[in-house]
Scaffold this active site. Sequence first.
Site, PDB file in Angstrom:
ATOM      1  N   CYS A   3       0.842  -1.200   0.000  1.00 20.15           N
ATOM      2  CA  CYS A   3       0.000   0.000   0.000  1.00 20.15           C
ATOM      3  C   CYS A   3       0.877   1.248   0.000  1.00 20.15           C
ATOM      4  CB  CYS A   3      -0.922  -0.002   1.222  1.00 20.15           C
ATOM      5  SG  CYS A   3      -1.824   1.549   1.425  1.00 20.15           S
ATOM      6  N   ASN A  83     -12.868  10.159  -2.017  1.00 14.42           N
ATOM      7  CA  ASN A  83     -13.353   9.339  -3.118  1.00 14.42           C
ATOM      8  C   ASN A  83     -13.479   7.903  -2.636  1.00 14.42           C
ATOM      9  OD1 ASN A  83     -13.310  11.548  -4.874  1.00 14.42           O
ATOM     10  ND2 ASN A  83     -11.153  11.212  -5.362  1.00 14.42           N
ATOM     11  N   HIS A  96      -8.409   8.238   2.568  1.00 14.63           N
ATOM     12  CA  HIS A  96      -7.786   9.558   2.666  1.00 14.63           C
ATOM     13  C   HIS A  96      -8.808  10.626   2.358  1.00 14.63           C
ATOM     14  CE1 HIS A  96      -7.268   8.036  -1.440  1.00 14.63           C
ATOM     15  NE2 HIS A  96      -7.417   9.293  -1.845  1.00 14.63           N
ATOM     16  N   HIS A  98      -9.099  14.557   0.957  1.00 12.22           N
ATOM     17  CA  HIS A  98      -8.434  15.663   0.288  1.00 12.22           C
ATOM     18  C   HIS A  98      -8.876  16.970   0.953  1.00 12.22           C
ATOM     19  CE1 HIS A  98      -7.374  13.282  -3.464  1.00 12.22           C
ATOM     20  NE2 HIS A  98      -8.370  12.555  -2.995  1.00 12.22           N
TER      21      HIS A  98
HETATM   22  P1  5GP Z   1      -7.777   9.402  -4.965  1.00 13.96           P
HETATM   23  O1  5GP Z   1      -7.824   9.518  -6.450  1.00 13.96           O
HETATM   24  O2  5GP Z   1      -7.550   7.984  -4.521  1.00 13.96           O
HETATM   25  O3  5GP Z   1      -8.914  10.065  -4.254  1.00 13.96           O
HETATM   26  O4  5GP Z   1      -6.516  10.254  -4.505  1.00 13.96           O
HETATM   27  C1  5GP Z   1      -5.217   9.773  -4.510  1.00 13.96           C
HETATM   28  C2  5GP Z   1      -4.320  10.977  -4.508  1.00 13.96           C
HETATM   29  O5  5GP Z   1      -3.028  10.540  -4.166  1.00 13.96           O
HETATM   30  C3  5GP Z   1      -4.225  11.673  -5.860  1.00 13.96           C
HETATM   31  O6  5GP Z   1      -4.674  13.008  -5.729  1.00 13.96           O
HETATM   32  C4  5GP Z   1      -2.746  11.575  -6.210  1.00 13.96           C
HETATM   33  O7  5GP Z   1      -2.259  12.734  -6.818  1.00 13.96           O
HETATM   34  C5  5GP Z   1      -2.105  11.316  -4.872  1.00 13.96           C
HETATM   35  N1  5GP Z   1      -0.877  10.540  -4.956  1.00 13.96           N
HETATM   36  C6  5GP Z   1      -0.686   9.414  -5.697  1.00 13.96           C
HETATM   37  N2  5GP Z   1       0.568   8.955  -5.494  1.00 13.96           N
HETATM   38  C7  5GP Z   1       1.160   9.797  -4.600  1.00 13.96           C
HETATM   39  C8  5GP Z   1       2.469   9.838  -4.016  1.00 13.96           C
HETATM   40  O8  5GP Z   1       3.335   8.999  -4.254  1.00 13.96           O
HETATM   41  N3  5GP Z   1       2.720  10.860  -3.153  1.00 13.96           N
HETATM   42  C9  5GP Z   1       1.789  11.809  -2.854  1.00 13.96           C
HETATM   43  N4  5GP Z   1       2.149  12.778  -1.995  1.00 13.96           N
HETATM   44  N5  5GP Z   1       0.539  11.800  -3.403  1.00 13.96           N
HETATM   45  C10 5GP Z   1       0.247  10.810  -4.266  1.00 13.96           C
HETATM   46 ZN    ZN Z   2      -2.458   1.417   3.577  1.00 11.11          ZN
END
Ligand code: 5GP
Ligand code: ZN
Length: 110
Positions: A3, A83, A96, A98
């Site tokens: 993860c 999300n 998570h 945002h």
């Molecule tokens: P989701 O699309 O799952 O709601 O959000 C995942 C978020 O994680 C995205 O906004 C993406 O830019 C961010 N993200 C993906 N990989 C990494 C990473 O390696 N480091 C950081 N700081 N953010 C990441």
């Molecule tokens: Zn995890």
Amino acid sequence: MDCLFCKIIAGEIPGNKVYEDENIFAFRDINPQAPVHVLIVPKRHMENILECDGETMQHVLNAIKRVAQLEGISASGFRIVTNCGRDGAQSVRHLHFHLLGGTQLSETMA
Ligand code: 5GP
Ligand code: ZN
């Protein structure tokens, strides 16, 4: 478990940390969608909000308030997004939230 966010929380992969306490890790999104874009993440692995309990939500709520203060966007306002699953366009399967702000955000959400 493979993860990405567990690895960032464990310090195995660098994350741009903004805030940390016993239960929460918060770091800057690698692909920011706003001047302030912080991911607020429970340290305990759970896939998404469907697996989340009230105690964890309380920790998240406290962290949202704290990080908004630290980032200087408490007064101007912000948006919280989580999300969930395929249609929610969740790309990282570790819960998570945002925190988006630092500018006037769009009125559209979908
Ligand atoms: P989701 O699309 O799952 O709601 O959000 C995942 C978020 O994680 C995205 O906004 C993406 O830019 C961010 N993200 C993906 N990989 C990494 C990473 O390696 N480091 C950081 N700081 N953010 C990441
Ligand atoms: Zn995890």
